[in-house]
Design an enzyme around this catalytic site. Sequence first.
Site, PDB file in Angstrom:
ATOM      1  N   PHE A 112      38.453 -42.679 -15.694  1.00  0.00           N
ATOM      2  CA  PHE A 112      39.910 -42.603 -15.772  1.00  0.00           C
ATOM      3  C   PHE A 112      40.365 -41.318 -15.092  1.00  0.00           C
ATOM      4  O   PHE A 112      39.985 -40.228 -15.485  1.00  0.00           O
ATOM      5  CB  PHE A 112      40.375 -42.650 -17.231  1.00  0.00           C
ATOM      6  CG  PHE A 112      41.840 -42.910 -17.313  1.00  0.00           C
ATOM      7  CD1 PHE A 112      42.342 -44.204 -17.223  1.00  0.00           C
ATOM      8  CD2 PHE A 112      42.741 -41.855 -17.430  1.00  0.00           C
ATOM      9  CE1 PHE A 112      43.707 -44.441 -17.252  1.00  0.00           C
ATOM     10  CE2 PHE A 112      44.105 -42.090 -17.458  1.00  0.00           C
ATOM     11  CZ  PHE A 112      44.586 -43.385 -17.375  1.00  0.00           C
ATOM     12  N   ILE A 113      41.161 -41.446 -14.057  1.00  0.00           N
ATOM     13  CA  ILE A 113      41.543 -40.286 -13.237  1.00  0.00           C
ATOM     14  C   ILE A 113      43.040 -39.997 -13.365  1.00  0.00           C
ATOM     15  O   ILE A 113      43.827 -40.892 -13.675  1.00  0.00           O
ATOM     16  CB  ILE A 113      41.141 -40.500 -11.755  1.00  0.00           C
ATOM     17  CG1 ILE A 113      41.715 -41.823 -11.210  1.00  0.00           C
ATOM     18  CG2 ILE A 113      39.623 -40.477 -11.609  1.00  0.00           C
ATOM     19  CD1 ILE A 113      41.417 -42.076  -9.744  1.00  0.00           C
ATOM     20  N   ARG A 141      50.987 -36.334 -13.717  1.00  0.00           N
ATOM     21  CA  ARG A 141      51.285 -36.931 -12.408  1.00  0.00           C
ATOM     22  C   ARG A 141      51.518 -35.867 -11.338  1.00  0.00           C
ATOM     23  O   ARG A 141      51.362 -36.107 -10.154  1.00  0.00           O
ATOM     24  CB  ARG A 141      52.561 -37.791 -12.478  1.00  0.00           C
ATOM     25  CG  ARG A 141      52.455 -39.021 -13.361  1.00  0.00           C
ATOM     26  CD  ARG A 141      53.679 -39.902 -13.125  1.00  0.00           C
ATOM     27  NE  ARG A 141      53.899 -40.869 -14.187  1.00  0.00           N
ATOM     28  CZ  ARG A 141      53.353 -42.078 -14.234  1.00  0.00           C
ATOM     29  NH1 ARG A 141      52.507 -42.469 -13.307  1.00  0.00           N
ATOM     30  NH2 ARG A 141      53.626 -42.902 -15.223  1.00  0.00           N
ATOM     31  N   ASP A 153      49.283 -46.537  -6.364  1.00  0.00           N
ATOM     32  CA  ASP A 153      48.358 -45.426  -6.630  1.00  0.00           C
ATOM     33  C   ASP A 153      46.897 -45.885  -6.708  1.00  0.00           C
ATOM     34  O   ASP A 153      46.012 -45.307  -6.087  1.00  0.00           O
ATOM     35  CB  ASP A 153      48.754 -44.670  -7.916  1.00  0.00           C
ATOM     36  CG  ASP A 153      48.965 -45.579  -9.134  1.00  0.00           C
ATOM     37  OD1 ASP A 153      48.765 -46.814  -9.029  1.00  0.00           O
ATOM     38  OD2 ASP A 153      49.328 -45.048 -10.196  1.00  0.00           O
ATOM     39  N   LYS A 176      55.725 -45.698 -11.384  1.00  0.00           N
ATOM     40  CA  LYS A 176      55.905 -44.326 -10.942  1.00  0.00           C
ATOM     41  C   LYS A 176      54.702 -43.798 -10.180  1.00  0.00           C
ATOM     42  O   LYS A 176      54.781 -42.839  -9.430  1.00  0.00           O
ATOM     43  CB  LYS A 176      56.112 -43.418 -12.170  1.00  0.00           C
ATOM     44  CG  LYS A 176      57.260 -43.789 -13.044  1.00  0.00           C
ATOM     45  CD  LYS A 176      57.159 -42.944 -14.354  1.00  0.00           C
ATOM     46  CE  LYS A 176      58.120 -43.459 -15.379  1.00  0.00           C
ATOM     47  NZ  LYS A 176      57.847 -42.911 -16.709  1.00  0.00           N
ATOM     48  N   ASP A 199      43.037 -51.340 -10.059  1.00  0.00           N
ATOM     49  CA  ASP A 199      42.051 -51.314 -11.137  1.00  0.00           C
ATOM     50  C   ASP A 199      41.627 -52.769 -11.396  1.00  0.00           C
ATOM     51  O   ASP A 199      40.842 -53.320 -10.625  1.00  0.00           O
ATOM     52  CB  ASP A 199      42.750 -50.643 -12.336  1.00  0.00           C
ATOM     53  CG  ASP A 199      41.882 -50.400 -13.535  1.00  0.00           C
ATOM     54  OD1 ASP A 199      40.806 -49.816 -13.378  1.00  0.00           O
ATOM     55  OD2 ASP A 199      42.278 -50.779 -14.658  1.00  0.00           O
ATOM     56  N   LYS A 218      39.419 -48.908  -7.369  1.00  0.00           N
ATOM     57  CA  LYS A 218      38.403 -48.901  -8.445  1.00  0.00           C
ATOM     58  C   LYS A 218      37.797 -50.304  -8.495  1.00  0.00           C
ATOM     59  O   LYS A 218      38.094 -51.108  -9.392  1.00  0.00           O
ATOM     60  CB  LYS A 218      39.108 -48.546  -9.761  1.00  0.00           C
ATOM     61  CG  LYS A 218      38.223 -47.881 -10.794  1.00  0.00           C
ATOM     62  CD  LYS A 218      38.901 -47.809 -12.152  1.00  0.00           C
ATOM     63  CE  LYS A 218      39.602 -46.524 -12.446  1.00  0.00           C
ATOM     64  NZ  LYS A 218      40.175 -46.483 -13.833  1.00  0.00           N
ATOM     65  N   ASP A 223      48.770 -40.943 -14.060  1.00  0.00           N
ATOM     66  CA  ASP A 223      49.051 -40.289 -15.351  1.00  0.00           C
ATOM     67  C   ASP A 223      48.054 -40.664 -16.436  1.00  0.00           C
ATOM     68  O   ASP A 223      47.341 -41.673 -16.343  1.00  0.00           O
ATOM     69  CB  ASP A 223      50.439 -40.701 -15.840  1.00  0.00           C
ATOM     70  CG  ASP A 223      50.464 -42.149 -16.339  1.00  0.00           C
ATOM     71  OD1 ASP A 223      50.082 -43.048 -15.556  1.00  0.00           O
ATOM     72  OD2 ASP A 223      50.817 -42.378 -17.507  1.00  0.00           O
TER      73      ASP A 223
END
Length: 180
Positions: free
Chosen positions: A158-159, A171, A105, A48, A108, A137, A165
Amino acid sequence: MKNIKELKTLIDKDELTEKIKNLADEINKYYSSNYSENEELTVVCVLKGAVMFFAELSKYLKMPVRMEFVSLSSYGAGEKSSGRVSALNLSLPPLENKNVLVVEDIMDTGLTLKFLLDFIETKCRAKDVKLAVMCDKKCARKYDISPDFYALDVDDKFIVGFGLDYNELYRNIPYIGYFE
Ligand code: IMP
Ligand code: MG
């Protein structure tokens, strides 16, 4: 549960949309210098999290765009990757000989996009597969993969917001923030 009043802004809405617009210019340049202006692009949104970035970015793409959606999950509850990718929906149309841009999005550890890239490259025989992420990241990377295009570098925080989310919440926030 976090307290939304403690959400700090990392990048505000205007600055973020400007960066996404600049990224679209970069992507337009890549395709216009390598392919004809009529060549279609299949943009694959990873649900999502990528939904807002995908909607914003695709508004500025100049070639004929086909929109497709897959649904993957690698985060368990909270702020740590589960280390496994669950493929909730991986159905894509035939991509043989197509240009494909996967839109996510955030990259990581790199696990999610490595999984999806391997899937597309082995199963779909696309012509050209590129990766565009809103946030890179880099410091968290564990797999040998990097985005072809990214809008911003983020450090190991952590964003949330603009699709990202924390336990499925936040979100909808129109900027990127973090909890202290
Ligand atoms: P990777 O597979 O470890 O690269 O993780 C990618 C996925 O983890 C992203 O698609 C996000 O859904 C989630 N993720 C990673 N970092 C963050 C973060 O800082 N905030 C929210 N979600 C994150
Ligand atoms: Mg995601």
